[in-house]
Each structure stands twice: as C-alpha cells, then as structure tokens.
Design a protein around this motif. Sequence first.
Motif, PDB file in Angstrom:
ATOM      1  N   GLY A   1       0.794  -1.232   0.000  1.00 25.73           N
ATOM      2  CA  GLY A   1       0.000   0.000   0.000  1.00 25.73           C
ATOM      3  C   GLY A   1       0.820   1.271   0.000  1.00 25.73           C
ATOM      4  O   GLY A   1       0.262   2.366  -0.091  1.00 25.73           O
ATOM      5  N   GLY A   2       2.143   1.154   0.135  1.00 27.89           N
ATOM      6  CA  GLY A   2       2.985   2.344   0.061  1.00 27.89           C
ATOM      7  C   GLY A   2       3.851   2.602   1.282  1.00 27.89           C
ATOM      8  O   GLY A   2       4.242   3.730   1.547  1.00 27.89           O
ATOM      9  N   ILE A   3       4.174   1.560   2.053  1.00 31.40           N
ATOM     10  CA  ILE A   3       4.998   1.678   3.272  1.00 31.40           C
ATOM     11  C   ILE A   3       4.367   2.690   4.233  1.00 31.40           C
ATOM     12  O   ILE A   3       4.998   3.648   4.687  1.00 31.40           O
ATOM     13  N   ASN A   4       3.095   2.485   4.516  1.00 30.55           N
ATOM     14  CA  ASN A   4       2.374   3.335   5.461  1.00 30.55           C
ATOM     15  C   ASN A   4       2.467   2.717   6.845  1.00 30.55           C
ATOM     16  O   ASN A   4       2.107   1.557   7.040  1.00 30.55           O
ATOM     17  N   VAL A   5       2.957   3.496   7.808  1.00 32.40           N
ATOM     18  CA  VAL A   5       3.188   2.994   9.160  1.00 32.40           C
ATOM     19  C   VAL A   5       2.090   3.493  10.096  1.00 32.40           C
ATOM     20  O   VAL A   5       1.883   4.707  10.224  1.00 32.40           O
TER      21      VAL A   5
ATOM     22  N   GLY B   1      10.942   3.101   2.409  1.00 29.94           N
ATOM     23  CA  GLY B   1      10.696   3.577   1.055  1.00 29.94           C
ATOM     24  C   GLY B   1      10.739   5.082   0.992  1.00 29.94           C
ATOM     25  O   GLY B   1      10.751   5.764   2.023  1.00 29.94           O
ATOM     26  N   ILE B   2      10.794   5.592  -0.231  1.00 32.36           N
ATOM     27  CA  ILE B   2      10.711   7.031  -0.467  1.00 32.36           C
ATOM     28  C   ILE B   2       9.522   7.275  -1.388  1.00 32.36           C
ATOM     29  O   ILE B   2       9.452   6.731  -2.495  1.00 32.36           O
ATOM     30  N   GLU B   3       8.595   8.112  -0.912  1.00 35.50           N
ATOM     31  CA  GLU B   3       7.466   8.498  -1.761  1.00 35.50           C
ATOM     32  C   GLU B   3       7.869   9.707  -2.589  1.00 35.50           C
ATOM     33  O   GLU B   3       8.409  10.688  -2.075  1.00 35.50           O
ATOM     34  N   PHE B   4       7.597   9.629  -3.908  1.00 35.92           N
ATOM     35  CA  PHE B   4       7.840  10.739  -4.822  1.00 35.92           C
ATOM     36  C   PHE B   4       6.504  11.187  -5.407  1.00 35.92           C
ATOM     37  O   PHE B   4       5.815  10.399  -6.055  1.00 35.92           O
TER      38      PHE B   4
ATOM     39  N   PHE C   1       7.727   8.770 -11.292  1.00 30.47           N
ATOM     40  CA  PHE C   1       9.129   8.995 -10.948  1.00 30.47           C
ATOM     41  C   PHE C   1       9.732   7.806 -10.199  1.00 30.47           C
ATOM     42  O   PHE C   1      10.865   7.402 -10.483  1.00 30.47           O
ATOM     43  N   ALA C   2       9.004   7.240  -9.251  1.00 33.07           N
ATOM     44  CA  ALA C   2       9.528   6.094  -8.501  1.00 33.07           C
ATOM     45  C   ALA C   2       9.826   4.925  -9.439  1.00 33.07           C
ATOM     46  O   ALA C   2      10.820   4.205  -9.253  1.00 33.07           O
ATOM     47  N   GLU C   3       8.986   4.750 -10.454  1.00 31.20           N
ATOM     48  CA  GLU C   3       9.235   3.681 -11.430  1.00 31.20           C
ATOM     49  C   GLU C   3      10.515   3.944 -12.216  1.00 31.20           C
ATOM     50  O   GLU C   3      11.299   3.018 -12.485  1.00 31.20           O
TER      51      GLU C   3
ATOM     52  N   THR D   1       8.535  -0.820  -6.753  1.00 33.07           N
ATOM     53  CA  THR D   1       7.689   0.271  -6.267  1.00 33.07           C
ATOM     54  C   THR D   1       6.517  -0.306  -5.477  1.00 33.07           C
ATOM     55  O   THR D   1       6.214  -1.489  -5.560  1.00 33.07           O
ATOM     56  N   SER D   2       5.860   0.555  -4.717  1.00 29.48           N
ATOM     57  CA  SER D   2       4.607   0.172  -4.070  1.00 29.48           C
ATOM     58  C   SER D   2       3.726   1.405  -3.976  1.00 29.48           C
ATOM     59  O   SER D   2       4.128   2.512  -4.338  1.00 29.48           O
ATOM     60  N   GLY D   3       2.503   1.200  -3.472  1.00 28.57           N
ATOM     61  CA  GLY D   3       1.533   2.297  -3.417  1.00 28.57           C
ATOM     62  C   GLY D   3       0.532   2.172  -4.538  1.00 28.57           C
ATOM     63  O   GLY D   3       0.819   1.559  -5.572  1.00 28.57           O
ATOM     64  N   PRO D   4      -0.654   2.759  -4.385  1.00 34.43           N
ATOM     65  CA  PRO D   4      -1.710   2.636  -5.392  1.00 34.43           C
ATOM     66  C   PRO D   4      -1.325   3.197  -6.750  1.00 34.43           C
ATOM     67  O   PRO D   4      -1.849   2.773  -7.779  1.00 34.43           O
ATOM     68  N   ASP D   5      -0.394   4.146  -6.784  1.00 34.48           N
ATOM     69  CA  ASP D   5       0.065   4.716  -8.044  1.00 34.48           C
ATOM     70  C   ASP D   5       1.547   4.444  -8.277  1.00 34.48           C
ATOM     71  O   ASP D   5       2.203   5.179  -9.017  1.00 34.48           O
ATOM     72  N   SER D   6       2.063   3.391  -7.629  1.00 39.12           N
ATOM     73  CA  SER D   6       3.493   3.061  -7.721  1.00 39.12           C
ATOM     74  C   SER D   6       4.363   4.272  -7.421  1.00 39.12           C
ATOM     75  O   SER D   6       5.366   4.510  -8.078  1.00 39.12           O
ATOM     76  N   GLU D   7       3.956   5.028  -6.408  1.00 39.84           N
ATOM     77  CA  GLU D   7       4.628   6.290  -6.106  1.00 39.84           C
ATOM     78  C   GLU D   7       5.771   6.157  -5.100  1.00 39.84           C
ATOM     79  O   GLU D   7       6.485   7.120  -4.823  1.00 39.84           O
ATOM     80  N   VAL D   8       5.958   4.952  -4.552  1.00 36.38           N
ATOM     81  CA  VAL D   8       6.988   4.744  -3.529  1.00 36.38           C
ATOM     82  C   VAL D   8       8.075   3.813  -4.060  1.00 36.38           C
ATOM     83  O   VAL D   8       7.785   2.717  -4.538  1.00 36.38           O
ATOM     84  N   ALA D   9       9.321   4.268  -3.990  1.00 34.87           N
ATOM     85  CA  ALA D   9      10.469   3.403  -4.274  1.00 34.87           C
ATOM     86  C   ALA D   9      10.740   2.632  -2.983  1.00 34.87           C
ATOM     87  O   ALA D   9      11.069   3.212  -1.952  1.00 34.87           O
ATOM     88  N   LYS D  10      10.591   1.319  -3.039  1.00 37.62           N
ATOM     89  CA  LYS D  10      10.508   0.482  -1.838  1.00 37.62           C
ATOM     90  C   LYS D  10      11.795  -0.307  -1.615  1.00 37.62           C
ATOM     91  O   LYS D  10      12.345  -0.897  -2.550  1.00 37.62           O
TER      92      LYS D  10
END
Length: 422
Positions: free
Chosen positions: A216-220, A361-364, A369-371, A386-395
């Motif tokens: 889901g985007g490395i949400n803690v 991860g880093i969200e961009f 961009f993460a891709e 990547t992860s996140g609904p829009d592949s926005e996190v470099a994991k």
Amino acid sequence: MLPTSDKTDMSVFEKVESEVRSYCRSFPTVFEKARGYKLWDQEGREFIDFFAGAGALNYGHNDPGMKEKLIEYLSSDGIVHSLDMATTAKADFLKKFKEIILEPRGLDYKVMFPGPTGTNTVESALKLARKVTGRDTVISFTRAFHGMTLGSLSVTGNAFKRKGAGIPLTNAVSLPYDQYDGKVDSLTLLERYLEDKGSGVDLPAAVILETVQGEGGINVASSEWLKQVEQICRRQGVLLIVDDVQAGCGRTGTFFSFEPAGLQPDIVCLSKSLGGYGVPFAITLIRPDLDTWAPGEHNGTFRGHNLAFVAATEALRYWETDEFAQEIRRKGEKTRTALEDITAKFPDLKGEVRGRGLMLGIEFPEEGFAEKVCEEAFKRGLIMETSGPDSEVAKLLPPLIIDDEGLDKGLAILEKSIEAAA
C-alpha cells in the motif's frame, strides 16, 4: 521455433509464458544464481537485492545453515509431502516455534497450517472469524493489501487488483488507515460505525489490518492508533486480525510487527519469510478458545510442507537471542538516515521517507518517478520495486542479513539512480 543454446533467451518467456508475468518485465534479464544479498544473471552481472522476494527472503538467498539441513533431510529420504499427517519435521517446528517465538513473548496461540501462501492464511482467518462470531462483515483499511484470492481481495484496497476479481467483492467495509490524509479521524469513524445502530454497517466479525502497509505504500500505523483499534474491537466483541505476512518475521525490527504496540491479536497471519529459504509456507495463529474448526473444515493439499518445516525450524536460530533483532533495528536506523540524506540532496523532488526497521521507502509525488528510479537502479545493479496505489513509492526490502558494505553499495546506487531519473 524457440532458440536452443546454453543460455536462455528472453523470448521463451514472451512466447510461452502468460501475459500476467510481472517482475520479469521490471527486471529484464535471466537470473541464474544467488547468495546472501546478491544475485547474478546468466551473463555474470552482479545485482544487490533490495527486493528479497517481495519480503520472502528475509534471511537472504541460500542461507548455508538452511541449505545444509534441507540437503541432509532429502538425502535421508525424509518425507516431503504429507498433507497434515504427523511428521518429525512438523513436530520439530511446532516445538521450536512455541519455545523460541511464542513463549518468550507471552503469546498463547494454536498453530494452523492452511495452504502455503499469504492469501491462504488470510482466507483461513476470515473464514474462522465469521464461523466463530456468526457475523459476515469484515472491516479493513484504505490501501490495504491482503492477497489475490476472492476473500483476501474483498479486504484489499487496490482498485487494479480488485478489478481482476471480475465479480462484486462483498461483505467488507473499508475505513481510512491511520494518518490517511491528516484530516480524517479514523478511530472516531470506526467507533461510530460500530456503536451507531443507524450507521448502515452491521457489527463485523473482525477488523483486519497491517501495522505497516507494504504494497500500500509503506504506510506505518502509530502504536497509539493500533492500541485504540484493539480497544474498540474488545469493547464491541469484534475480533482483531493482524496480517503480518510481509511485515512479520523480523522485517520491522521485531519478529512480529505488532510487538512495539503491545497488541494481543486474536488471529495472526504469517507467510513469506516464515519458510526461511524461500520455500512456500504459511501459518495462522489462533487464540485457543477460537479454535472451533471441525477436522478438515479448512484444508489444502500442500498445507504443512515438510521442506518448509525443516528450513523454518533452522531459521528460528536467528531468534534464540535478541542480537539479530538489535542488528535489524541498527541497520534500519542507518538506512533511514541515509535515505533522509539522499532526499535532502534533491529537495525539488519532495521525497518523503517512510517505514520502520528494514521496511522502508521514499514516496515521490511526481507521477511515474519512482518507477524511473527503479529502472535506473536495475541498470546499475540494484533490484528494487515500487509500491503504493500509483506506484509512487520506491521500496526497499533488503535481506535482513545484509551487511553494512552491501547497504552502503546499494544506497549509493539508489542515490545515483535518483539523480539519473531527475
């Protein structure tokens, strides 16, 4: 005709394998060998692994101790397939898991062996919660990922994955995850849904959550939020299921990701790195009074795979003392500091570091961009996704056994890849 030579041509995958293939598109080479935190392709190119089998290889590739035990077991004609019959390998695992993992943490669970994957343990947890309570609704959270079978998909948030079901996904309600957008008070919303007879939501059988959302985007989730969710469940007689498939087995710095919050989940789902060597394996941990299954009511041909028992039992040696966990936390802090330093060098990208332990991860914000970062990383010898609904996190999910040299090399490649993508 497919080409025939000593080296595998990528065309065999394009011509014979289904279009559903995914990771081989992200990493377009033919891998041949792996050890520790490194992989090599058939051309001999070396890659640092910040992917670890999507979290299934916390102990790295081809751990020597596990390899030795597996070879020894196979050489002695140890039973491999046994459904859920009693075997010495199963007994060894159960004893060690109770002695090394459960008892020191004051946890009292029965161990269930569903099918060997993460979605299998989630399905068993959902079925049992409904059976025990006599209720059918399950509450999950935004951006959750719990698996790819129908029950697991019903409590998964990703629209693309859900659409693949092809039918309506029912008997589940999704609520905002902790710190969803900084504005929604999800705890009050959860409590009102459960208490208000006019909310339109029936009292659920269970609440299912991940303490750190991987896909889901490395949400803690904060410990405070987790504790309050647990308290709300207790007050309402709702079961709490923690999906620790990716965040468990040490990934966040403790064997179970929920330990820092002091949770006592009713049901826990484990898979991925539980098998130690990358061997498919899953268990469902059940509060003893909830273990109301009739014999065979939930089963599967490959539940309780003996090679997984052997490797998983050997993997538990990492947890006999607190030293391994301390090292994970130290390396996690080192990696987080490095990621924060990297993002500070590229302020225009507005990167945000997320995660806990070695699940980072880093969200961009910039779309795609993460891709690009992951593509550039692959060119330079670093495997990450990547992860996140829009592949926005470099994991980043490096094997937990990675040394400082490997971390430094991988992080240096990551920095160069961000620079190249920018």
